[in-house]
Design an enzyme around this catalytic site. Structure first.
Site, PDB file in Angstrom:
ATOM      1  N   ASN A 151      16.109 -70.378-108.655  1.00  4.39           N
ATOM      2  CA  ASN A 151      15.250 -69.294-109.814  1.00  4.39           C
ATOM      3  C   ASN A 151      14.657 -68.047-109.036  1.00  4.39           C
ATOM      4  OD1 ASN A 151      13.281 -71.133-108.427  1.00  4.39           O
ATOM      5  ND2 ASN A 151      12.088 -71.205-110.405  1.00  4.39           N
ATOM      6  N   GLU A 248       7.652 -78.644-103.167  1.00  3.56           N
ATOM      7  CA  GLU A 248       7.553 -77.940-104.156  1.00  3.56           C
ATOM      8  C   GLU A 248       8.272 -78.473-105.306  1.00  3.56           C
ATOM      9  OE1 GLU A 248       4.771 -75.742-104.697  1.00  3.56           O
ATOM     10  OE2 GLU A 248       4.205 -75.830-102.552  1.00  3.56           O
ATOM     11  N   CYS A 282       9.140 -73.094-112.326  1.00  2.90           N
ATOM     12  CA  CYS A 282       8.403 -74.417-112.365  1.00  2.90           C
ATOM     13  C   CYS A 282       7.130 -74.743-112.959  1.00  2.90           C
ATOM     14  CB  CYS A 282       8.400 -74.833-110.851  1.00  2.90           C
ATOM     15  SG  CYS A 282       7.641 -73.433-109.791  1.00  2.90           S
ATOM     16  N   GLU A 461       1.900 -74.340-100.636  1.00  6.24           N
ATOM     17  CA  GLU A 461       2.478 -72.781-100.165  1.00  6.24           C
ATOM     18  C   GLU A 461       1.596 -71.735-100.239  1.00  6.24           C
ATOM     19  OE1 GLU A 461       6.565 -72.652-101.924  1.00  6.24           O
ATOM     20  OE2 GLU A 461       7.319 -73.201 -99.807  1.00  6.24           O
TER      21      GLU A 461
HETATM   22  P1  NAD Z   1      17.673 -79.017-107.149  1.00  6.81           P
HETATM   23  O1  NAD Z   1      16.750 -80.171-106.630  1.00  6.81           O
HETATM   24  O2  NAD Z   1      18.923 -79.299-107.960  1.00  6.81           O
HETATM   25  O3  NAD Z   1      18.440 -78.245-105.740  1.00  6.81           O
HETATM   26  C1  NAD Z   1      17.301 -77.572-104.764  1.00  6.81           C
HETATM   27  C2  NAD Z   1      18.039 -77.638-103.627  1.00  6.81           C
HETATM   28  O4  NAD Z   1      18.171 -78.727-102.957  1.00  6.81           O
HETATM   29  C3  NAD Z   1      19.507 -76.907-103.527  1.00  6.81           C
HETATM   30  O5  NAD Z   1      19.537 -75.956-102.490  1.00  6.81           O
HETATM   31  C4  NAD Z   1      20.255 -78.032-103.384  1.00  6.81           C
HETATM   32  O6  NAD Z   1      21.425 -77.588-102.775  1.00  6.81           O
HETATM   33  C5  NAD Z   1      19.543 -78.862-102.384  1.00  6.81           C
HETATM   34  N1  NAD Z   1      19.844 -80.201-102.574  1.00  6.81           N
HETATM   35  C6  NAD Z   1      20.497 -81.021-103.391  1.00  6.81           C
HETATM   36  N2  NAD Z   1      20.570 -82.392-103.120  1.00  6.81           N
HETATM   37  C7  NAD Z   1      20.078 -82.623-101.910  1.00  6.81           C
HETATM   38  C8  NAD Z   1      19.916 -83.613-101.079  1.00  6.81           C
HETATM   39  N3  NAD Z   1      20.441 -84.709-101.542  1.00  6.81           N
HETATM   40  N4  NAD Z   1      19.302 -83.460 -99.893  1.00  6.81           N
HETATM   41  C9  NAD Z   1      18.991 -82.108 -99.475  1.00  6.81           C
HETATM   42  N5  NAD Z   1      19.017 -81.159-100.523  1.00  6.81           N
HETATM   43  C10 NAD Z   1      19.437 -81.229-101.668  1.00  6.81           C
HETATM   44  O7  NAD Z   1      16.819 -78.146-107.938  1.00  6.81           O
HETATM   45  P2  NAD Z   1      17.370 -76.581-108.513  1.00  6.81           P
HETATM   46  O8  NAD Z   1      17.916 -77.101-109.795  1.00  6.81           O
HETATM   47  O9  NAD Z   1      17.910 -75.785-107.659  1.00  6.81           O
HETATM   48  O10 NAD Z   1      15.794 -75.757-108.942  1.00  6.81           O
HETATM   49  C11 NAD Z   1      15.420 -76.184-110.177  1.00  6.81           C
HETATM   50  C12 NAD Z   1      14.106 -77.042-109.813  1.00  6.81           C
HETATM   51  O11 NAD Z   1      13.423 -76.699-108.889  1.00  6.81           O
HETATM   52  C13 NAD Z   1      13.077 -77.510-111.002  1.00  6.81           C
HETATM   53  O12 NAD Z   1      12.949 -78.766-111.250  1.00  6.81           O
HETATM   54  C14 NAD Z   1      11.851 -76.498-110.874  1.00  6.81           C
HETATM   55  O13 NAD Z   1      10.696 -76.814-111.326  1.00  6.81           O
HETATM   56  C15 NAD Z   1      11.869 -76.556-109.272  1.00  6.81           C
HETATM   57  N6  NAD Z   1      11.048 -75.613-108.604  1.00  6.81           N
HETATM   58  C16 NAD Z   1       9.802 -75.785-108.279  1.00  6.81           C
HETATM   59  C17 NAD Z   1       9.189 -74.717-107.685  1.00  6.81           C
HETATM   60  C18 NAD Z   1       7.828 -75.154-106.962  1.00  6.81           C
HETATM   61  O14 NAD Z   1       7.275 -74.159-106.180  1.00  6.81           O
HETATM   62  N7  NAD Z   1       7.070 -76.087-107.546  1.00  6.81           N
HETATM   63  C19 NAD Z   1       9.587 -73.498-107.714  1.00  6.81           C
HETATM   64  C20 NAD Z   1      10.940 -73.289-108.144  1.00  6.81           C
HETATM   65  C21 NAD Z   1      11.766 -74.457-108.611  1.00  6.81           C
END
Ligand code: NAD
Length: 487
Positions: A151, A248, A282, A461
């Site tokens: 995002n 996060e 998020c 962070e």
């Molecule tokens: P996601 O969990 O699908 O993927 C995040 C990252 O993890 C990607 O780079 C992906 O390739 C990697 N990944 C996937 N499976 C993995 C594994 N088994 N081991 C290691 N890495 C792996 O999340 P997304 O769809 O990219 O992002 C959306 C989510 O992120 C939402 O839930 C949102 O709330 C959260 N988010 C949180 C924050 C925060 O600061 N709290 C900020 C932005 C987004």
């Protein structure tokens, strides 16, 4: 037409993989493939570790002031290239230019600047213990991995690399496979600024490459941004080599609007906290609890402003303020939640359908959607949707609404709108969330620590404390007199 192919960025330059495997990246606003990226195979993975080891040796030997000076150059380049980088983010994410142009690069640069400034001020302790004394050193951890969500791709890369590099670590960063280009641009900028080769490496791929990072014993820490479910897998894998973790994760954050609130301001906050970045943030306040005395006024104004003021379309058009969702799959997921809301009896106040704007007919758009008459146990009220879908609920008792707001396994953010200063603090102190706003929503300056309570995260962070998460304390005891030995 051929599209560019980007290689992994290792040891200060692009490096070709040996498998030849690539993946395609689409522009969410057009459904067209805009470039391909090589996947980090075993050859790249080994090279990344070797590169980061060498990078760490060079970088950690520099003084904090030297590191700071170089990082500040990178900050200046980020700001000079704001528009070029903002365009990369718009094409990768589908978010509106009017946001990326003033938020994404800017907030990323701010955080690197903040930690570059703090690094030389980080000090150890010294204390006398009789005639002896001890002192402590704040030492970097070594090689840190960053794993990003899609995002805010460039901002996430900056938020993770800023404190890690300022503290003297090397980084291997894996951006989301949906949005891989921003991190590559950042890697090039670090090199241009004078960060030694190997200090910031970018590896590309999906879950498998992430899993390699979390399991690799040469890596001391993983800072992860993504879904709660993925976070659990990352933490379990990191436990195999007892890595430090920062998590996060997702949220389902409440906004409480009391009957003495400035209702128009509360509507602004609710719209920002649900429709900015087309709802893919998020910390979004996707559960809006409105006091019964102002409920009708709140939803009337919300409906009017949502229907009149939101412009969806080509995200590069500076007038557009609602972009496309990240992928077709995600659009379908969000539309599925909307169907579920209707099935479970929530009333659709506005929106609810896919959109096909004239200037971007093939994009993955969803109408800004508001559900009213929501109940706490509905799926749309309980689960993170990560799209432009707001649920509005009614309340009439302060203690009761606090209990309802806290009745979730998530705890990322929360907000309160009231003009009663005592109530504002009393309520916010009882909300189980790491990032809270009073009469405001969404602001996240570099100075303010951010992170989740409960299953929304671990660690923080930004803010001063984050630098400590990228160092370890070495204690050194100094004997000043002869050792008394029984042997
Ligand atoms: P996601 O969990 O699908 O993927 C995040 C990252 O993890 C990607 O780079 C992906 O390739 C990697 N990944 C996937 N499976 C993995 C594994 N088994 N081991 C290691 N890495 C792996 O999340 P997304 O769809 O990219 O992002 C959306 C989510 O992120 C939402 O839930 C949102 O709330 C959260 N988010 C949180 C924050 C925060 O600061 N709290 C900020 C932005 C987004």
């Amino acid at each position: 037409m051929t599209t560019p192919v980007y290689e992994n960025f290792i040891n200060g330059h692009f490096l070709k993989n040996q498998s030849g495997d690539t993946f395609a990246v689409k522009n969410p606003a057009t459904d067209e493939v805009i470039y391909h990226v090589e996947i980090a195979d075993e050859f790249i993975q080994n090279a990344a570790i070797e590169s980061a080891k060498q990078g760490f040796a060079a970088w950690s030997a520099m003084t904090p002031i030297e590191r700071s000076r170089i990082l500040l150059k990178a900050v200046a380049i980020l700001r000079e290239r704001n528009d070029e980088l903002a365009k990369v983010e718009v094409l990768d994410t589908g978010k509106p230019w009017q946001e990326a142009e003033c938020v994404d690069v800017e907030t990323g640069a701010d955080v690197i600047e903040y930690f570059a400034g703090l690094a030389p001020a980080q000090v150890g302790q010294q204390q006398m213990v009789g005639n002896d004394f001890y002192y402590t050193r704040k030492e970097p951890l070594g090689i840190c991995a960053g794993i990003g969500a899609w995002n805010y791709p460039l901002q996430i890369a900056c938020w993770k690399s800023g404190p890690a590099l300022a503290a003297g670590n090397a980084v291997i960063f894996k951006p989301s496979e949906e949005t891989p280009l921003g991190a590559i641009k950042l890697a090039e900028i670090f090199i241009e600024a004078g960060v030694p080769a190997g200090v910031f490496n970018v590896v590309q791929g999906a879950a498998e490459v992430g899993q390699w990072l979390t399991a690799n014993p040469n890596i001391e820490k993983v800072s992860f941004t993504g879904e709660v479910g993925t976070g659990k897998k990352v933490m379990a894998s990191a436990a195999g080599s007892l890595k430090d973790v920062t998590m996060e994760l997702g949220g389902k954050s409440p906004l409480l609007v009391f009957d003495d609130a400035d209702v128009s301001q509360a509507v602004s906050a609710a719209m920002l906290g649900n429709f900015y970045t087309q709802g893919e943030i998020c910390t979004n306040c996707t559960r809006i609890y409105v006091h019964k005395n102002v409920y009708q006024q709140f939803i009337d104004e919300l409906k009017t402003r949502t229907e009149q003021n939101i412009i969806a379309g080509d995200p590069m058009d500076p007038e557009v303020n609602l972009g496309a969702l990240i992928s077709k799959k995600h659009q379908e997921l969000v539309l599925g939640y909307i169907d579920k809301g209707i099935q479970e009896g929530a009333t659709l106040l506005t929106g609810g359908k896919a959109l096909s704007p004239a200037s971007a007919p093939n994009g993955y758009f969803v109408e800004p959607t508001v559900f009213v008459d929501c109940k706490d146990d509905m799926t749309i009220v309980k689960e993170e949707i990560f799209g432009p879908v707001m649920s509005v609920l009614v309340f009439d008792d302060e203690d009761d609404v606090i209990q309802r707001a806290n009745d979730t396994h998530l705890g990322l953010a929360a907000g309160v709108f009231t003009k009663d200063i005592q109530r504002a603090h009393r309520v916010i102190h009882q909300l189980q969330a790491g990032i809270c706003w009073i009469n405001s929503y969404g602001n996240s300056p570099a100075e303010m620590p951010v992170g989740g309570y409960k299953q929304s995260g671990i660690g923080r962070e930004n803010g001063i404390e984050t630098l400590d998460h990228y160092t370890q304390t070495k204690s050194i005891y100094v004997g000043m007199s002869n050792i008394e030995s029984p042997f």
